[in-house]
Design a protein around this motif. Sequence first.
Motif, PDB file in Angstrom:
ATOM      1  N   ASP A  49       0.834  -1.197   0.000  1.00 22.60           N
ATOM      2  CA  ASP A  49       0.000   0.000   0.000  1.00 22.60           C
ATOM      3  C   ASP A  49       0.873   1.251   0.000  1.00 22.60           C
ATOM      4  N   LEU A  50       0.375   2.292  -0.651  1.00 21.83           N
ATOM      5  CA  LEU A  50       1.116   3.543  -0.766  1.00 21.83           C
ATOM      6  C   LEU A  50       0.207   4.688  -0.341  1.00 21.83           C
ATOM      7  N   ASN A  51       0.705   5.511   0.575  1.00 20.94           N
ATOM      8  CA  ASN A  51      -0.020   6.711   0.996  1.00 20.94           C
ATOM      9  C   ASN A  51       0.471   7.901   0.183  1.00 20.94           C
ATOM     10  N   VAL A  52      -0.455   8.748  -0.261  1.00 24.16           N
ATOM     11  CA  VAL A  52      -0.107   9.824  -1.188  1.00 24.16           C
ATOM     12  C   VAL A  52      -0.795  11.123  -0.778  1.00 24.16           C
ATOM     13  N   LYS A  53      -0.099  12.255  -0.987  1.00 25.51           N
ATOM     14  CA  LYS A  53      -0.679  13.597  -0.953  1.00 25.51           C
ATOM     15  C   LYS A  53      -0.049  14.387  -2.098  1.00 25.51           C
ATOM     16  N   LEU A  54      -0.765  15.355  -2.609  1.00 24.26           N
ATOM     17  CA  LEU A  54      -0.234  16.240  -3.640  1.00 24.26           C
ATOM     18  C   LEU A  54      -0.440  17.684  -3.223  1.00 24.26           C
ATOM     19  N   ARG A  55       0.538  18.518  -3.571  1.00 23.16           N
ATOM     20  CA  ARG A  55       0.368  19.966  -3.414  1.00 23.16           C
ATOM     21  C   ARG A  55       0.972  20.647  -4.633  1.00 23.16           C
ATOM     22  N   GLY A  82     -10.469  10.925  -1.947  1.00 22.17           N
ATOM     23  CA  GLY A  82      -9.867  12.081  -1.297  1.00 22.17           C
ATOM     24  C   GLY A  82     -10.577  13.358  -1.706  1.00 22.17           C
ATOM     25  N   VAL A  83      -9.996  14.502  -1.329  1.00 19.67           N
ATOM     26  CA  VAL A  83     -10.624  15.799  -1.581  1.00 19.67           C
ATOM     27  C   VAL A  83      -9.584  16.771  -2.127  1.00 19.67           C
ATOM     28  N   ALA A  84      -9.903  17.439  -3.239  1.00 21.24           N
ATOM     29  CA  ALA A  84      -9.052  18.488  -3.804  1.00 21.24           C
ATOM     30  C   ALA A  84      -9.557  19.838  -3.325  1.00 21.24           C
ATOM     31  N   ALA A  85      -8.615  20.753  -3.029  1.00 18.89           N
ATOM     32  CA  ALA A  85      -9.019  22.061  -2.501  1.00 18.89           C
ATOM     33  C   ALA A  85      -8.000  23.112  -2.914  1.00 18.89           C
ATOM     34  N   ILE A  86      -8.472  24.372  -3.018  1.00 20.97           N
ATOM     35  CA  ILE A  86      -7.605  25.519  -3.280  1.00 20.97           C
ATOM     36  C   ILE A  86      -7.282  26.179  -1.954  1.00 20.97           C
ATOM     37  N   THR A 145      -1.885  28.190  -4.503  1.00 21.00           N
ATOM     38  CA  THR A 145      -1.676  26.853  -3.949  1.00 21.00           C
ATOM     39  C   THR A 145      -2.929  26.006  -4.082  1.00 21.00           C
ATOM     40  N   TRP A 146      -2.679  24.715  -4.358  1.00 23.87           N
ATOM     41  CA  TRP A 146      -3.743  23.722  -4.491  1.00 23.87           C
ATOM     42  C   TRP A 146      -3.231  22.444  -3.868  1.00 23.87           C
ATOM     43  N   TRP A 147      -4.123  21.651  -3.273  1.00 26.02           N
ATOM     44  CA  TRP A 147      -3.679  20.372  -2.728  1.00 26.02           C
ATOM     45  C   TRP A 147      -4.766  19.327  -2.830  1.00 26.02           C
ATOM     46  N   TRP A 148      -4.320  18.084  -2.664  1.00 28.31           N
ATOM     47  CA  TRP A 148      -5.214  16.922  -2.665  1.00 28.31           C
ATOM     48  C   TRP A 148      -4.789  16.011  -1.528  1.00 28.31           C
ATOM     49  N   THR A 149      -5.675  15.833  -0.555  1.00 29.58           N
ATOM     50  CA  THR A 149      -5.409  14.986   0.601  1.00 29.58           C
ATOM     51  C   THR A 149      -6.645  14.146   0.898  1.00 29.58           C
ATOM     52  N   GLY A 150      -6.541  13.345   1.953  1.00 31.82           N
ATOM     53  CA  GLY A 150      -7.671  12.511   2.315  1.00 31.82           C
ATOM     54  C   GLY A 150      -8.870  13.297   2.785  1.00 31.82           C
ATOM     55  N   ASP A 151      -8.622  14.432   3.498  1.00 32.67           N
ATOM     56  CA  ASP A 151      -9.729  15.215   4.054  1.00 32.67           C
ATOM     57  C   ASP A 151      -9.847  16.614   3.465  1.00 32.67           C
ATOM     58  N   GLY A 152      -8.992  16.959   2.491  1.00 34.80           N
ATOM     59  CA  GLY A 152      -9.069  18.269   1.859  1.00 34.80           C
ATOM     60  C   GLY A 152      -8.380  19.374   2.616  1.00 34.80           C
ATOM     61  N   ALA A 153      -7.788  19.066   3.777  1.00 36.03           N
ATOM     62  CA  ALA A 153      -7.017  20.054   4.538  1.00 36.03           C
ATOM     63  C   ALA A 153      -5.534  19.860   4.231  1.00 36.03           C
ATOM     64  N   TRP A 154      -4.704  20.826   4.695  1.00 40.98           N
ATOM     65  CA  TRP A 154      -3.254  20.676   4.537  1.00 40.98           C
ATOM     66  C   TRP A 154      -2.569  20.908   5.884  1.00 40.98           C
ATOM     67  N   PRO A 155      -1.702  19.968   6.349  1.00 43.53           N
ATOM     68  CA  PRO A 155      -1.255  18.784   5.599  1.00 43.53           C
ATOM     69  C   PRO A 155      -2.261  17.657   5.540  1.00 43.53           C
ATOM     70  N   GLY A 156      -3.277  17.697   6.391  1.00 43.79           N
ATOM     71  CA  GLY A 156      -4.389  16.759   6.257  1.00 43.79           C
ATOM     72  C   GLY A 156      -4.004  15.304   6.425  1.00 43.79           C
ATOM     73  N   ALA A 160      -3.734   0.162  -7.338  1.00 45.26           N
ATOM     74  CA  ALA A 160      -4.832   1.131  -7.387  1.00 45.26           C
ATOM     75  C   ALA A 160      -4.356   2.477  -7.928  1.00 45.26           C
ATOM     76  N   SER A 161      -5.313   3.269  -8.421  1.00 48.15           N
ATOM     77  CA  SER A 161      -5.008   4.603  -8.933  1.00 48.15           C
ATOM     78  C   SER A 161      -6.099   5.568  -8.494  1.00 48.15           C
ATOM     79  N   ALA A 162      -5.810   6.848  -8.616  1.00 48.73           N
ATOM     80  CA  ALA A 162      -6.779   7.902  -8.305  1.00 48.73           C
ATOM     81  C   ALA A 162      -6.560   9.038  -9.287  1.00 48.73           C
ATOM     82  N   SER A 163      -7.608   9.807  -9.542  1.00 42.63           N
ATOM     83  CA  SER A 163      -7.505  10.908 -10.496  1.00 42.63           C
ATOM     84  C   SER A 163      -8.186  12.147  -9.951  1.00 42.63           C
ATOM     85  N   ILE A 164      -7.660  13.302 -10.362  1.00 44.21           N
ATOM     86  CA  ILE A 164      -8.283  14.589 -10.075  1.00 44.21           C
ATOM     87  C   ILE A 164      -8.470  15.280 -11.416  1.00 44.21           C
TER      88      ILE A 164
END
Length: 726
Positions: free
Chosen positions: A201-207, A239-243, A248-259, A268-272
């Motif tokens: 399993d791989l945990n991921v966040k994007l900013r 997950g949740v994408a948010a501005i 700045t923009w990010w994508w995390t599990g709860d939409g907060a940063w660092p979240g 598995a894969s995920a897309s925004i």
Amino acid sequence: MNKESILQSLPTLVLLLIALLLIVGSTAARASPDAPLSIYYTEYVNATLTADTHYVHIVSWNIAGNLTVANLAPEPVYDIYVAVYQNSTLLGSSTYFPWRVAEKPAYLASIYCYVQGVNDTSLPSYVLDKVPSEAGYTYIVFHIVVLQPGDRVVLNYTITDLQGLRFPIKISESVLPDKILDGVPTVMNVNITVANSLDQDLNVKLRKILPADGTPDDGWSNAVTNNPEFIAAGTASTGVAAIGTAKTWWWTGDGAWPGTWVTLTVGASASITGIQINGTADAAEVGGATTLITLGTLEVYINASQPITGSHLGSVQAIGQASIEAKKSQEAAAPGYAWNETLTFCDTSGTFSYEVYNRTLWATADANPSGTPITGSRQSEYSAPTPLATLAPGTCMAWGPFEFNSTVVPWVWGYAAAGIVKDEVNGWWLYNATESFPTASGSGLLLSEQVWLVKGYLLKVEKEVYNSTPNSLSITVTIWNIGDVDSPYASAYDLVPSGFTADETTMHVYPYSQLAVDNGAAGPTAPDFTQKVTNPMDGYSYGYVWEFYPIPAPARGFKALLRGGETATVTVTLSDGSTRQWSVQGVDGTSVLINGTTYNEGDSLTVAAGTPAETNFTITWIEDTIDAQHKGHIVVSAKSYNADTARYVYNPVVVHYVSSGTGNYNASKVFIVGVDPRHVLYAISVFQPNTTITAYLSNNEVLLALPTLLLGVAAALSRRGSDEEA
């Protein structure tokens, strides 16, 4: 001598062997606070990637390993042996990863290293016995003499020769439109897909961070506030994408940063989709010509529970605070040769609990513990991994008494081995991980994003049709850049009329290396095409799209259709824009005469004139049909290096295939062609056999002509997205 005086004269042998029997590959979530004796083995992924609206490229990447042994207890720990199993397929010519000491207390002169098959026989037997060989791995044992309370040792390494190791995450990104015009406010739609390529399993966040306002030479107008800026966060499949801010923009599990993390299971894969950025480009900041400009940086944060190389910790052994006591007594009611022996083991640590897995008692006739044991005196027990007993800090364990007979006053000896329990409160714990946290120092996993700023190029596509056999047409599509500067990625397309069938086995691109994506074959064998369009305009069965790397300018070569023995005069353009006239003669399907010199397909020639001082050309195609009776093409392309894509590119590029007609078909419909279907300036159809037709794409990017054709193929291309994954 009475009983009391005998007991008072007995020596007390204090021995301690604390073994931390770590389970290979064990994992745990990091606790707070950490275990008293904590061993962290973490590998950090550092990578530089680039995205150019179409593809994501891995520029470089490495793995930085870190082993930390920390004594967080309020008491010292001695003789710490830490075994690490390293993936031998990644060692290259080295016996082990290039470990170095990054941190150690001043009182330690060195950290000692033992390598399997090199010097490991120098290890104490009780250490070596706990380090078995593992297929595919080389073990290394580090020896730390002592760690005082609160101290730690840090060892690390960096691996750049990754021997084909999989990159931990696949990243795809597309930007539409993929080209933006100088000075025109443009909304760009960004789609991002990430996929787990590990076996865990791989945990991921994007900013994502856009260029700051006023940044010089970034290609964005300084006269516009918040340029560029996020205007829509997009929709995430999980997950949740948010501005956060305009930049700045990010994508995390709860939409907060660092979240919280987004967890991707194996495969598995995920897309925004639908992230929107608004910006106004300024070509004057970047030289006034078509080029890639920054669209900011995508920070990729990953976390996994095991090192990415497959390396792992083995056993860890150490000496802590404990005591052992061997006692003897003479039985008063028994004959003078009857004796009892007892072993007492005490956990004198104020922190650690122990598991006892070995205890031994024996007696000798003299003060030599290596002497022959008195008959009946030797008692020994061993049990692992299930312990013989478990002791809490400050408690003791008595073993015995055992009776034996001796006609002399015996010397009694005792031995015990124990291990600190696996417990985050009173013992050891192992923390394994793969991580990537971008930092100010530049390490981490960073994707530099770019978009094409269009100004100053001119593309031309030419389609040539001639009869090769009855009901069969030979199709040649040539793409040129006749402007002054390199183009961005270029798309050419062709449609097959109803009643015709394209023979994909004959479809080749020359040179093949100019084709950016080949969805028809895995290499330079037919069919060569980027996309097959299955829903074209009425009257057409299907079509093809070819996506090319940037086509250079101003230098360009030529295409000629000759018979064997014929001589033609062609014009080539050099890198300074000047032209030369060449004499060209077809010889056969493998060679051609240019200005009297014989060249084969794939050969190069250099003209030592112009600015820069020379122009390079490559013979990219000699058609197999050239001989004294048959027609055949000769294509020579100018070759130059494109810094934006870091590759050699060519002008012109040619596609050739055969299309056959059956039944009631209309041959005139063959004559339709296009260049970059999203941005067509000029296109015509010519209804005469053996005639060429031409379409142009200029830097004006005006959408004119062939509206029905555009509807037919642009819809298909809009789903193209990014065809290359990291």
